[in-house]
Motif scaffolding. Structure first.
Motif, mmCIF file in Angstrom:
data_model
loop_
_atom_site.group_PDB
_atom_site.id
_atom_site.type_symbol
_atom_site.label_atom_id
_atom_site.label_comp_id
_atom_site.label_asym_id
_atom_site.label_seq_id
_atom_site.Cartn_x
_atom_site.Cartn_y
_atom_site.Cartn_z
ATOM 1 N N CYS A 128 0.810 -1.219 0.000
ATOM 2 C CA CYS A 128 0.000 0.000 0.000
ATOM 3 C C CYS A 128 0.845 1.271 0.000
ATOM 4 O O CYS A 128 0.365 2.329 -0.429
ATOM 5 C CB CYS A 128 -0.949 0.007 1.194
ATOM 6 S SG CYS A 128 -2.279 -1.205 1.087
ATOM 7 N N ALA A 135 -5.493 3.347 -4.682
ATOM 8 C CA ALA A 135 -6.562 2.603 -4.017
ATOM 9 C C ALA A 135 -6.185 1.131 -3.958
ATOM 10 O O ALA A 135 -5.406 0.632 -4.781
ATOM 11 C CB ALA A 135 -7.887 2.779 -4.762
ATOM 12 N N ASN A 137 -7.902 -2.940 -2.850
ATOM 13 C CA ASN A 137 -8.984 -3.796 -2.382
ATOM 14 C C ASN A 137 -8.513 -5.243 -2.330
ATOM 15 O O ASN A 137 -7.351 -5.546 -2.589
ATOM 16 C CB ASN A 137 -10.255 -3.621 -3.232
ATOM 17 C CG ASN A 137 -10.108 -4.135 -4.646
ATOM 18 O OD1 ASN A 137 -9.023 -4.514 -5.084
ATOM 19 N ND2 ASN A 137 -11.200 -4.145 -5.381
ATOM 20 N N LYS A 160 -9.725 -8.721 4.982
ATOM 21 C CA LYS A 160 -10.144 -7.455 4.373
ATOM 22 C C LYS A 160 -9.876 -6.278 5.311
ATOM 23 O O LYS A 160 -9.473 -5.192 4.862
ATOM 24 C CB LYS A 160 -11.620 -7.516 3.981
ATOM 25 C CG LYS A 160 -11.876 -8.403 2.771
ATOM 26 C CD LYS A 160 -13.185 -8.058 2.106
ATOM 27 C CE LYS A 160 -13.317 -8.764 0.769
ATOM 28 N NZ LYS A 160 -14.367 -8.190 -0.074
ATOM 29 N N VAL A 163 -6.102 -5.404 5.201
ATOM 30 C CA VAL A 163 -5.752 -4.603 4.028
ATOM 31 C C VAL A 163 -6.319 -3.192 4.151
ATOM 32 O O VAL A 163 -5.681 -2.210 3.770
ATOM 33 C CB VAL A 163 -6.234 -5.298 2.742
ATOM 34 C CG1 VAL A 163 -6.039 -4.391 1.520
ATOM 35 C CG2 VAL A 163 -5.489 -6.609 2.540
ATOM 36 N N HIS A 164 -7.512 -3.087 4.696
ATOM 37 C CA HIS A 164 -8.126 -1.774 4.932
ATOM 38 C C HIS A 164 -7.240 -0.915 5.839
ATOM 39 O O HIS A 164 -6.979 0.264 5.550
ATOM 40 C CB HIS A 164 -9.501 -1.991 5.565
ATOM 41 C CG HIS A 164 -10.166 -0.763 6.076
ATOM 42 N ND1 HIS A 164 -10.481 0.316 5.281
ATOM 43 C CD2 HIS A 164 -10.591 -0.425 7.334
ATOM 44 C CE1 HIS A 164 -11.073 1.261 6.010
ATOM 45 N NE2 HIS A 164 -11.137 0.831 7.245
ATOM 46 N N TYR A 165 -6.740 -1.501 6.923
ATOM 47 C CA TYR A 165 -5.880 -0.747 7.830
ATOM 48 C C TYR A 165 -4.588 -0.328 7.120
ATOM 49 O O TYR A 165 -4.096 0.789 7.306
ATOM 50 C CB TYR A 165 -5.529 -1.586 9.064
ATOM 51 C CG TYR A 165 -6.712 -2.037 9.878
ATOM 52 C CD1 TYR A 165 -7.887 -1.288 9.938
ATOM 53 C CD2 TYR A 165 -6.677 -3.232 10.594
ATOM 54 C CE1 TYR A 165 -8.982 -1.705 10.681
ATOM 55 C CE2 TYR A 165 -7.759 -3.658 11.342
ATOM 56 C CZ TYR A 165 -8.910 -2.897 11.386
ATOM 57 O OH TYR A 165 -9.988 -3.324 12.108
ATOM 58 N N ALA A 167 -4.173 0.203 3.903
ATOM 59 C CA ALA A 167 -4.484 1.263 2.947
ATOM 60 C C ALA A 167 -4.637 2.603 3.652
ATOM 61 O O ALA A 167 -4.093 3.629 3.212
ATOM 62 C CB ALA A 167 -5.761 0.911 2.175
ATOM 63 N N LYS A 168 -5.365 2.613 4.744
ATOM 64 C CA LYS A 168 -5.578 3.867 5.468
ATOM 65 C C LYS A 168 -4.279 4.402 6.065
ATOM 66 O O LYS A 168 -4.032 5.615 6.075
ATOM 67 C CB LYS A 168 -6.628 3.657 6.563
ATOM 68 C CG LYS A 168 -8.040 3.459 6.032
ATOM 69 C CD LYS A 168 -8.528 4.690 5.294
ATOM 70 C CE LYS A 168 -9.949 4.547 4.816
ATOM 71 N NZ LYS A 168 -10.482 5.779 4.204
ATOM 72 N N LYS A 172 -4.233 5.767 1.316
ATOM 73 C CA LYS A 172 -4.853 5.350 0.058
ATOM 74 C C LYS A 172 -6.339 5.076 0.258
ATOM 75 O O LYS A 172 -6.798 4.810 1.379
ATOM 76 C CB LYS A 172 -4.162 4.082 -0.475
ATOM 77 C CG LYS A 172 -2.650 4.191 -0.587
ATOM 78 C CD LYS A 172 -2.215 5.312 -1.529
ATOM 79 C CE LYS A 172 -0.721 5.591 -1.476
ATOM 80 N NZ LYS A 172 0.084 4.506 -2.041
ATOM 81 N N SER A 174 -9.527 2.887 0.381
ATOM 82 C CA SER A 174 -9.769 1.488 0.729
ATOM 83 C C SER A 174 -11.154 1.109 0.214
ATOM 84 O O SER A 174 -12.158 1.710 0.608
ATOM 85 C CB SER A 174 -9.700 1.297 2.246
ATOM 86 O OG SER A 174 -10.005 -0.038 2.593
ATOM 87 N N PHE A 202 -14.323 2.335 5.052
ATOM 88 C CA PHE A 202 -14.099 2.061 3.635
ATOM 89 C C PHE A 202 -14.681 3.208 2.810
ATOM 90 O O PHE A 202 -15.672 3.835 3.189
ATOM 91 C CB PHE A 202 -14.760 0.746 3.230
ATOM 92 C CG PHE A 202 -14.030 -0.486 3.697
ATOM 93 C CD1 PHE A 202 -13.240 -1.215 2.822
ATOM 94 C CD2 PHE A 202 -14.143 -0.933 5.007
ATOM 95 C CE1 PHE A 202 -12.571 -2.354 3.238
ATOM 96 C CE2 PHE A 202 -13.484 -2.071 5.442
ATOM 97 C CZ PHE A 202 -12.688 -2.790 4.557
#
Length: 265
Positions: A128, A135, A137, A160, A163-165, A167-168, A172, A174, A202
């Motif tokens: 990320c 972005a 996902n 998920k 990956v969300h954490y 990205a943030k 980026k 998420s 998200f």
């Protein structure tokens, strides 16, 4: 980027109406939605497909087959806004993609990276941080297959969120729901999953059927009640409480974010 609608790049009848669906982005798919024997046809169709989608207001993207230089070259020539890269499961994968983009003049083309393996989940923080990505996902079905598991919410939730954490933490976007998007027929489940994803922070989600587009657009936008609350908070200068809530700096920043989102900034 509340809603990103996948459309098979070899299906003219779907492409012809895609710009009318209200999606923030339409993704012309060269990968899983296109049989092997039609991939050359789909690639050759990109320029005309992008031209058709430009009738709408949303962004236009292409999902390539992982590592395909021919796909990337055709997508750039068609004039896309965003490249969707599947199986971005290591920094090396993203670096290789970046090198191909540079060779074909796509120096400023942003990328949505899809992580689809256990190794990719564990490397998400490094992936990320790559400057090419805007972005990230998770590919639910491929991840579940790699795990030897089922693509149900219990299996998908933890990877998920990881990956969300990541990205943030990297600043980026998420994207995604804490479930698979393949089961598009249960619109109530999609709506609930979208509301849940937004509660976690998200930014939006992909979808495979146009019926999900208005659901995602609504779920990932501030409600009228949220906007009214945010306005009250921002008008409460000099006070320490509002409707039983303490007005501190984090709460004011959340109100500011809601108002920015509501205004489209």
């Amino acid at each position: 980027m509340r809603s990103l609608l996948y459309v098979p790049a070899d299906q003219d009848r779907f492409i012809a109406k895609a710009h009318l669906r209200g999606a923030d982005c339409v993704i012309l798919d060269l990968e899983d939605a296109v049989p092997d024997e039609r991939k050359d046809l789909a690639r050759a169709n990109l320029t005309e497909a992008v031209r058709s989608l430009r009738q709408g207001q949303g962004q236009v993207a292409v999902r390539i087959n992982a590592g395909s230089e021919a796909d990337i070259s055709a997508a750039l020539a068609a004039g896309i806004d965003l490249l969707v890269s599947p199986k971005a499961d290591s920094v090396a994968d993203v670096e290789a993609l970046d090198a191909i983009l540079l060779r074909h003049g796509g120096g400023s083309t942003p990328v949505l990276a899809t992580i689809e393996s256990p190794a990719g989940i564990l490397a998400a923080a490094d992936i990320c941080r790559h400057p090419r990505l805007v972005a990230v996902n998770v590919g639910s079905e491929d991840l579940a297959l790699a795990l030897g598991g089922s693509p149900d919410p219990d299996v998908l939730r933890l990877p998920k969120l990881l990956v969300h954490y990541a990205a943030k933490a990297a600043g980026k976007l998420s994207l995604g729901l804490l479930r698979s998007i393949a089961d598009y027929g249960d619109v109530d489940a999609i709506a609930e999953a979208a509301r849940e994803a937004r509660r976690h922070g998200f930014d939006g989600s992909t979808c495979v059927h146009p019926s999900a587009v208005p659901i995602l657009n609504t779920a990932f936008a501030p409600s009228a009640e949220e906007v009214e609350w945010a306005r009250k908070v921002m008008e409460s200068a000099g006070t320490i409480g509002l409707d039983g809530q303490m007005i501190d700096k984090p709460l004011r920043r959340r109100a500011e974010a809601i108002l920015r989102s509501a205004s489209g900034r």
